[in-house]
Design a protein around this motif. Structure first.
Motif, mmCIF file in Angstrom:
data_model
loop_
_atom_site.group_PDB
_atom_site.id
_atom_site.type_symbol
_atom_site.label_atom_id
_atom_site.label_comp_id
_atom_site.label_asym_id
_atom_site.label_seq_id
_atom_site.Cartn_x
_atom_site.Cartn_y
_atom_site.Cartn_z
ATOM 1 N N THR A 129 0.832 -1.204 0.000
ATOM 2 C CA THR A 129 0.000 0.000 0.000
ATOM 3 C C THR A 129 0.863 1.248 0.000
ATOM 4 O O THR A 129 0.597 2.206 -0.732
ATOM 5 C CB THR A 129 -0.923 0.002 1.236
ATOM 6 N N LYS A 141 2.261 1.887 -3.397
ATOM 7 C CA LYS A 141 1.228 2.402 -4.288
ATOM 8 C C LYS A 141 0.985 3.882 -4.031
ATOM 9 O O LYS A 141 0.798 4.670 -4.978
ATOM 10 C CB LYS A 141 -0.069 1.609 -4.079
ATOM 11 N N CYS A 142 1.017 4.289 -2.768
ATOM 12 C CA CYS A 142 0.854 5.707 -2.431
ATOM 13 C C CYS A 142 1.921 6.554 -3.108
ATOM 14 O O CYS A 142 1.622 7.599 -3.710
ATOM 15 C CB CYS A 142 0.931 5.908 -0.914
ATOM 16 N N LEU A 197 1.415 6.895 -6.802
ATOM 17 C CA LEU A 197 0.386 7.886 -7.111
ATOM 18 C C LEU A 197 0.886 9.304 -6.899
ATOM 19 O O LEU A 197 0.416 10.243 -7.552
ATOM 20 C CB LEU A 197 -0.849 7.639 -6.235
ATOM 21 N N GLU A 213 -6.969 10.998 -5.598
ATOM 22 C CA GLU A 213 -7.224 9.561 -5.619
ATOM 23 C C GLU A 213 -7.552 9.037 -4.223
ATOM 24 O O GLU A 213 -7.022 9.509 -3.226
ATOM 25 C CB GLU A 213 -6.008 8.797 -6.160
ATOM 26 N N ASP A 214 -8.455 8.049 -4.174
ATOM 27 C CA ASP A 214 -8.732 7.383 -2.907
ATOM 28 C C ASP A 214 -7.462 6.728 -2.385
ATOM 29 O O ASP A 214 -6.599 6.300 -3.161
ATOM 30 C CB ASP A 214 -9.812 6.314 -3.070
ATOM 31 N N PRO A 245 -5.121 4.014 -1.424
ATOM 32 C CA PRO A 245 -5.103 2.621 -1.892
ATOM 33 C C PRO A 245 -4.862 1.642 -0.750
ATOM 34 O O PRO A 245 -4.044 1.892 0.129
ATOM 35 C CB PRO A 245 -3.924 2.611 -2.867
ATOM 36 N N HIS A 246 -5.558 0.539 -0.780
ATOM 37 C CA HIS A 246 -5.282 -0.542 0.169
ATOM 38 C C HIS A 246 -4.939 -1.771 -0.647
ATOM 39 O O HIS A 246 -5.807 -2.549 -1.027
ATOM 40 C CB HIS A 246 -6.480 -0.797 1.083
ATOM 41 N N SER A 247 -3.654 -1.910 -0.935
ATOM 42 C CA SER A 247 -3.193 -3.005 -1.779
ATOM 43 C C SER A 247 -2.901 -4.246 -0.949
ATOM 44 O O SER A 247 -2.397 -4.157 0.164
ATOM 45 C CB SER A 247 -1.914 -2.586 -2.524
ATOM 46 N N TYR A 293 -13.288 -2.984 3.413
ATOM 47 C CA TYR A 293 -13.216 -1.900 2.440
ATOM 48 C C TYR A 293 -14.188 -2.108 1.281
ATOM 49 O O TYR A 293 -14.695 -1.150 0.723
ATOM 50 C CB TYR A 293 -11.778 -1.733 1.935
#
Length: 201
Positions: A17, A20-21, A24, A168-169, A171-173, A183
């Protein structure tokens, strides 16, 4: 190149996660890497530091284990320790992940805990790593600790970095099954509300 940031939490603490942050946010990123871990195991720190200099953000193995060397080589960088609510929660996540991947748990932590070790050994390793990191960075403003289970997200990351929160929301990867379900249900609520508003159902 942006100011370097290193994610130094162990695997299964939300490191995917975190990566991913930063993706982004426009950072070039690198994660866990078998070849790089081999260099780490062989003590080839200069080669590792040369390779990681190509990226703005790095997380997971071997980077989480060499925070002191990274701090020395890149003194203007920032560090984020991702954690879970408890060692038990972390261990359960690690166990499920290893089972899903069909591999020995010791391989999931790159052999930091020997084969045949029990839950106590894993949790001790996890908690020791976290405490050693906290002690090393104590009183410094280039360190932050974050736990997604405690509600941390864009606000904490962007405040720490001095950046605007993206549209962007968060992310919860790669979440655990329970977290994924939570979620999913949260995301479905607005849809249910719209259906009820326009159909009365």
């Amino acid at each position: 190149m942006k100011q370097k940031v290193f994610g130094i939490g162990l695997g299964r603490t939300g490191t995917t996660t975190l990566r991913k942050c930063f993706h982004l946010l426009g950072y070039s990123t690198v994660g866990s890497d078998d070849d790089m871990f081999e260099l780490y195991s062989s003590g080839e720190m200069d080669r590792l530091l040369f390779e990681v200099d190509k990226f703005d953000f790095a997380k997971d193995y071997p980077w989480a284990l060499m925070y002191k060397e990274l701090d020395e080589r890149f003194p203007d960088s920032k560090f984020i320790l991702t954690t879970r609510k408890s060692g038990d929660i972390w261990y359960d996540s690690l166990r499920r992940h290893a089972k899903l991947k069909g591999k020995d748990m010791s391989l999931s932590v790159r052999g930091l805990v020997g084969e045949g070790s029990g839950k106590k050994d894993y949790i001790e390793m996890y908690e020791n790593h976290n405490q050693e990191v906290r002690d090393y960075f104590r009183g410094r403003d280039n360190f932050a600790e974050m736990c997604w289970e405690n509600g941390h997200g864009w606000g904490e990351i962007c405040t720490y970095l001095g950046l605007a929160i993206p549209l962007e929301d968060f992310p919860h990867s790669n979440p655990s099954p329970n977290l994924a379900k939570r979620y999913y249900l949260k995301a479905r609520r607005p849809i249910r509300a719209l259906i009820k508003k326009y159909t009365g159902l």
